[in-house]
Write an enzyme that holds these catalytic residues in place. Structure first.
Site, PDB file in Angstrom:
ATOM      1  N   ASP A 534       1.148  -0.629  -0.126  1.00  0.00           N
ATOM      2  CA  ASP A 534       0.102  -0.050   0.043  1.00  0.00           C
ATOM      3  C   ASP A 534       0.800   1.196  -0.465  1.00  0.00           C
ATOM      4  OD1 ASP A 534       1.103   0.498   3.045  1.00  0.00           O
ATOM      5  OD2 ASP A 534      -0.775  -1.149   3.293  1.00  0.00           O
ATOM      6  N   GLU A 614      22.571 -21.403 -18.329  1.00  0.00           N
ATOM      7  CA  GLU A 614      21.718 -20.822 -17.595  1.00  0.00           C
ATOM      8  C   GLU A 614      22.500 -19.636 -16.317  1.00  0.00           C
ATOM      9  OE1 GLU A 614      18.837 -23.796 -16.589  1.00  0.00           O
ATOM     10  OE2 GLU A 614      20.438 -24.143 -14.759  1.00  0.00           O
TER      11      GLU A 614
END
Ligand code: GLA
Length: 742
Positions: A534, A614
C-alpha cells in the site's frame, strides 16, 4: 494557482493539468460536490438542482417548500442521522447520547504547500507544487467539527484528501466512523475495479458493474492485506485501457480499511473510503482531534492506462521518500528459496560467491539467522544472531561478503513474537491476546502490541542496535500473520476499539524513527509477499516484495494487477529456481528474467546450481537490467494487454519520459496454434519520430530468421500498425525489444 475560490457563488475549483474538481456551499450550508472530471472553463453549479424525493426528508428550513433533501445532494463529506440515508462518512455519539452529524459549512482557508497528517504517512511536496484547501464543517448538536483537507498536485493530476474531526463540544464524543473521503458520482453505468487475492496470488483484477445497493472492498485483518487492496477504480462501463472516464480512490493506510460503493435509488453512486469502522472507535475528549489517513484521488478521461500512469508518477514523486528513488538499487540475491531455514555461514558465502561471479551486487540473508530460529516455531522477537548457524556472529559473514565486493542485507519481522522466544518469556503481556481466551495461532506466532509505546521503543532499540553494530545496507521488513485476538493490556476497557488503529500508528512511529535514523539503508516492505502493498508502506520502503509466488507466469498477473495503482519501481521481483517452488512450473531462465525485470530486480536461488548456459543468461540479464534501469524505474508504463490471464500472452511497455527509448516485454503463456506471428500495437511513442530496434531478444525458443529485416519504424507505424513479433512456440517463450529514437 490550482485552488480558486469564487466568492460570490461560494464555489471552489481545484484544478490540475487535465482535471477539475468543484464544490459549493449551498444556501443552507451543505457542502455540495458539483463536479470531478476533465477540465472545463465553466463553473459547474448548473449541474445541481435540489429536488424532492419521496420518503427522503427535507431540511427543516425547507419544510414547506418540500424540496432539497440532503438524501439527493452530492456531498463532500456525508453526515449521518440527519436526512441522508446513503453511506455516511462519519458516525459519532456524544456522552449525552446525540448520534450522527448534520455537517454545515463554517469557514475555509487556502494555504500554500501540502498539509500533513500527524503520525501517519501522507504525500509530500518537494517543489512547492501543491496547495491546500481546508473547509470547516460543523454539526451544531454534537459540536463535532470536520475539517476537510484537500491538496492539489497540478502536474500529476492528483487531489489528496484527509479529514480532521475535532470535538468542539463540552462533552466527550465517541467516533464510530471517520472516513478519509467521500466521492459522489452522477447517475450512470459505472463499473468497479478492485484488486483481490490471497497469499501467493495478490491483486487479481476484478471488474464488476456497480450494483444498486452497497459493495464493499475491505480488510479487517489489521493489515491492508493480500485479500483486498485499499485501492479501487470507478469507471464508465465503456472505459478501457485507452478510453473513457476513470476515477481512482487509494488509501495511504496499512491497517484495516473499508471502501464502500453505493448506487442508490436515483442511480447516483457514492464511494466512501477510510479506516474500517467495523474494528474502530475513538474517544475524543473536548478539544481533542482525530486525523484520518489520507486518500489519493485521480481522474482520467482517457482510460485506465492514463489513470495508472498518474498514480505511478504521483507515488514515485510524492509518496516514496527513500533516497533510493534516485540512487540505483543493487541487484540482489536472497537465500530464502535457496536454503529456507537450513543454512550456515559456508552455505551463504557460497551462494554469495557464485552470485558475485555473475554480477549480483548484494547478498540478502533471509529468515533464520537469529535467536533459536531453525524453523518457524521459535525465535521471533530475539533479534540477536543464531550462533549455531553463524559462528562468531554476523560481522565476520558481512565482512566476507563485503570483501567479495557485495553489499549485505538482512530480513527481520519486528512486529511478531513466537511464544518460544526470550522476548515472549520476558514480556508475555506484550503480545495481543484476549484475557481468558487462547489466541488463534498463525505460523505459530503472535503479534506484538505496537499500540504500546514501550513495545515500539523496545523494538526501535533492538533494530537500531542491529543496524548500528553491523554494516547492513538493506532491510527486508516482513509481517507474516494478521491481527486477531486484539486486546491491549495497556488500554482502558472502554478504549479497546482504538487498538487496531493505534497499532498502525505504532508501526508508523517505529518506521519513521528507523528510516530517519538510517537514511542510507534500503528498506523493502513485505508481508508474506505482497500482503501489505500500500501507499503508506511505500512512504517508508521504495519497494515491496510483491508476492511469495515467484512463478514467472503467475507473477505476470500479480504484477499486472499491481500496476493499476503502483509503479514498477515499487515492485520487488526475483528470478527463482525451476520447477518453481509454488506452482511446480518450469519456465526458461530468460522468461523468468523478463517477468522479474519489471521492478526491483533480484535472484532467489542458488546460482551455483545453474548450467553454464544459464549462468551466461544471468550475466546478460544483469547487464541488460542495468541498461534498462531508468526506463523500468522512471519510465511511463503501458499495459499492452489487459486482464491477460484470459489471453495467450501478456505484454507491457516502458517508455522514457522524453520518449527517446522504450522497452517492450512479451511473455507467451500459451503457444498460439494455427495463427500468424503476434502483432502488438505499441503505445506512448512520439508518432513523428523514427525508432530503431536496437535489440530484440527471444527467450525459450529459437525463431526462424525473420524474412523482413527492417529495423527502423516511425512511432506512428508502431502505434497504429504495431510491432510484429516472431512466432513464439514451446514452453513459455518470451521476448524483449529495446527501441531507441534515431
Ligand atoms: C515471508 C516472505 C518470504 C520469506 C519468508 C521467511 O513469507 O514473504 O519472502 O522471507 O517470510 O519466513
Amino acid at each position: 494557482m490550482s485552488i480558486i475560490y469564487h466568492q460570490e457563488q461560494r464555489i471552489w475549483t481545484l484544478e490540475t493539468r487535465h482535471t477539475a474538481y468543484e464544490m459549493q456551499v449551498s444556501k443552507l450550508g451543505y457542502l455540495i460536490h458539483l463536479y470531478y472530471g476533465a477540465k472545463t472553463a465553466d463553473r459547474m453549479d448548473f449541474l445541481f438542482e435540489p429536488y424532492d424525493l419521496g420518503f427522503s426528508p427535507n431540511p427543516y428550513e425547507l419544510r414547506t417548500e418540500k424540496c432539497g433533501t440532503p438524501d439527493a445532494y452530492p456531498q463532500e463529506y456525508s453526515g449521518m442521522n440527519a436526512g441522508d440515508f446513503r453511506l455516511s462518512s462519519a458516525d459519532a455519539v456524544t456522552a449525552s447520547g446525540i448520534r450522527g452529524a448534520d455537517f454545515r459549512y463554517v469557514s475555509h482557508e487556502i494555504l500554500p504547500g501540502k498539509y500533513r497528517v500527524s503520525g501517519m504517512p501522507s504525500a509530500f511536496d518537494r517543489d512547492d507544487e501543491a496547495e491546500t484547501l481546508v473547509i470547516r464543517l460543523r454539526d451544531k448538536a454534537a459540536g463535532l467539527i470536520a475539517e476537510l483537507y484537500y491538496a492539489v498536485f497540478e502536474e500529476t493530476d492528483v487531489i489528496t484528501r484527509a479529514v480532521r474531526l475535532v470535538n468542539g463540544s463540552e462533552e466527550a464524543i465517541e467516533l464510530g466512523k471517520a472516513a478519509s473521503a467521500c466521492l459522489d458520482l452522477p447517475e450512470g453505468d459505472w463499473d468497479l475495479i478492485h484488486f483481490h487475492g490471497k497469499h501467493t496470488l495478490e491483486r487479481q483484477i476484478e471488474r464488476v458493474p456497480v450494483m444498486t445497493g452497497i459493495q464493499t472492498v475491505s480488510s479487517k485483518r489489521g493489515a491492508s492485506s493480500h485479500q483486498q487492496n485499499p485501492f479501487v477504480i470507478l469507471c464508465g462501463r465503456e472505459a478501457s485501457e485507452d478510453f473513457g472516464d476513470c476515477y481512482g480512490m487509494m488509501l495511504v493506510y496499512s491497517g484495516s480499511h473499508r471502501i464502500e460503493t453505493e448506487k442508490e435509488q436515483s442511480g447516483t453512486v457514492r464511494c466512501v473510503a477510510g479506516i474500517n469502522d467495523e474494528t474502530f472507535s475513538w474517544h475524543l475528549a473536548p478539544g481533542e482531534a482525530f486525523e484520518t489517513p489520507e486518500a489519493i484521488l485521480s481522474f482520467s478521461g482517457t482510460g485506465l492506462g492514463t489513470l495508472s500512469r498518474q498514480y505511478h508518477r504521483f507515488i514515485r514523486k510524492h509518496i516514496c521518500r527513500s533516497k533510493y528513488m534516485h540512487e540505483r538499487r543493487p541487484v540482489l540475491i536472497n537465500n530464502w528459496e535457496a536454503t529456507y531455514f537450513n543454512f550456515d555461514e559456508t552455505k551463504i558465502l557460497h551462494i554469495a560467491e557464485e552470485a558475485k561471479k555473475l554480477g549480483v551486487e548484494m547478498m540478502v540473508l533471509d529468515d533464520g539467522w537469529f535467536g533459536t530460529r531453525d524453523d518457524d516455531n521459535s525465535g521471533l522477537g530475539d533479534w540477536f544472531v543464531n550462533e549455531r548457524k553463524l559462528r562468531g556472529g554476523l560481522t565476520p559473514l558481512i565482512e566476507k561478503i563485503n570483501a567479495l565486493g557485495m553489499k549485505f542485507g538482512i530480513w527481520v519481522e519486528p512486529e511478531m513474537v513466537n511464544e518460544d522466544s526470550d522476548l515472549y518469556r520476558a514480556h508475555p503481556d506484550w503480545a495481543l491476546t484476549v484475557p481468558g481466551r487462547d489466541p488463534a495461532m498463525s505460523r505459530n506466532q503472535l503479534v506484538l502490541d505496537l499500540s504500546r509505546k514501550e513495545v515500539v521503543d523496545w523494538l526501535y532499540g533492538a533494530l537500531a542496535r542491529l543496524l548500528l553494530d553491523h554494516h547492513i545496507e538493506y532491510v527486508k521488513w516482513d509481517m507474516n500473520r494478521h491481527l486477531s485476538d486484539i486486546y491491549s493490556r495497556d488500554c482502558p476497557a472502554d478504549r479497546q476499539g482504538e487498538v487496531p488503529h493505534r497499532y498502525v500508528l505504532g508501526l508508523y512511529d517505529l518506521l519513521e524513527r528507523l528510516t530517519k535514523a538510517f537514511p542510507d539503508v534500503l528498506f523493502e516492505g513485505c508481508a508474506g509477499g505482497g500482503g501489505r502493498f500500500d501507499a503508506a508502506m511505500l512512504y517508508y520502503s521504495p519497494q515491496i516484495w510483491c508476492s511469495d509466488n515467484t512463478d514467472a507466469v503467475e507473477r505476470l498477473y500479480i504484477q499486472e494487477g499491481t500496476s493499476y495503482g503502483y509503479p514498477a519501481s515499487a515492485v520487488g521481483a526475483h528470478v527463482s529456481a525451476v520447477p518453481n517452488h509454488q506452482t511446480g512450473r518450469i519456465t526458461p531462465i530468460g522468461t523468468r528474467g523478463v517477468t522479474a525485470m519489471s521492478g526491483g530486480f533480484g535472484y532467489e536461488l542458488d546460482l551455483g546450481k545453474l548450467t553454464e548456459a544459464e549462468k551466461e543468461a544471468v550475466r546478460s540479464q544483469i547487464a541488460r537490467y542495468h541498461e534498462y534501469y531508468d526506463l523500468i524505474h522512471e519510465g511511463d508504463y503501458y499495459r499492452l494487454t489487459s486482464d491477460s490471464r484470459r489471453l495467450t500472452h501478456t505484454a507491457w511497455q516502458f517508455v522514457s519520459e522524453d520518449k527517446g527509448s522504450s522497452l517492450v516485454s512479451l511473455v507467451m503463456a500459451a503457444p498460439r496454434l494455427n495463427s500468424g506471428p503476434l502483432r502488438l500495437r505499441l503505445k506512448g511513442l512520439d508518432p513523428e519520430a523514427s525508432y530503431e530496434v536496437v535489440r530484440m531478444e527471444i527467450f525459450g525458443f529459437e525463431p526462424p530468421a525473420p524474412k523482413n529485416g527492417r529495423k527502423v519504424f516511425s512511432g506512428a507505424a508502431l502505434m497504429s500498425g504495431g510491432f510484429v513479433f516472431p512466432m513464439l512456440w514451446g514452453n513459455y517463450p518470451s521476448a524483449q525489444v529495446y527501441l531507441k529514437k534515431v
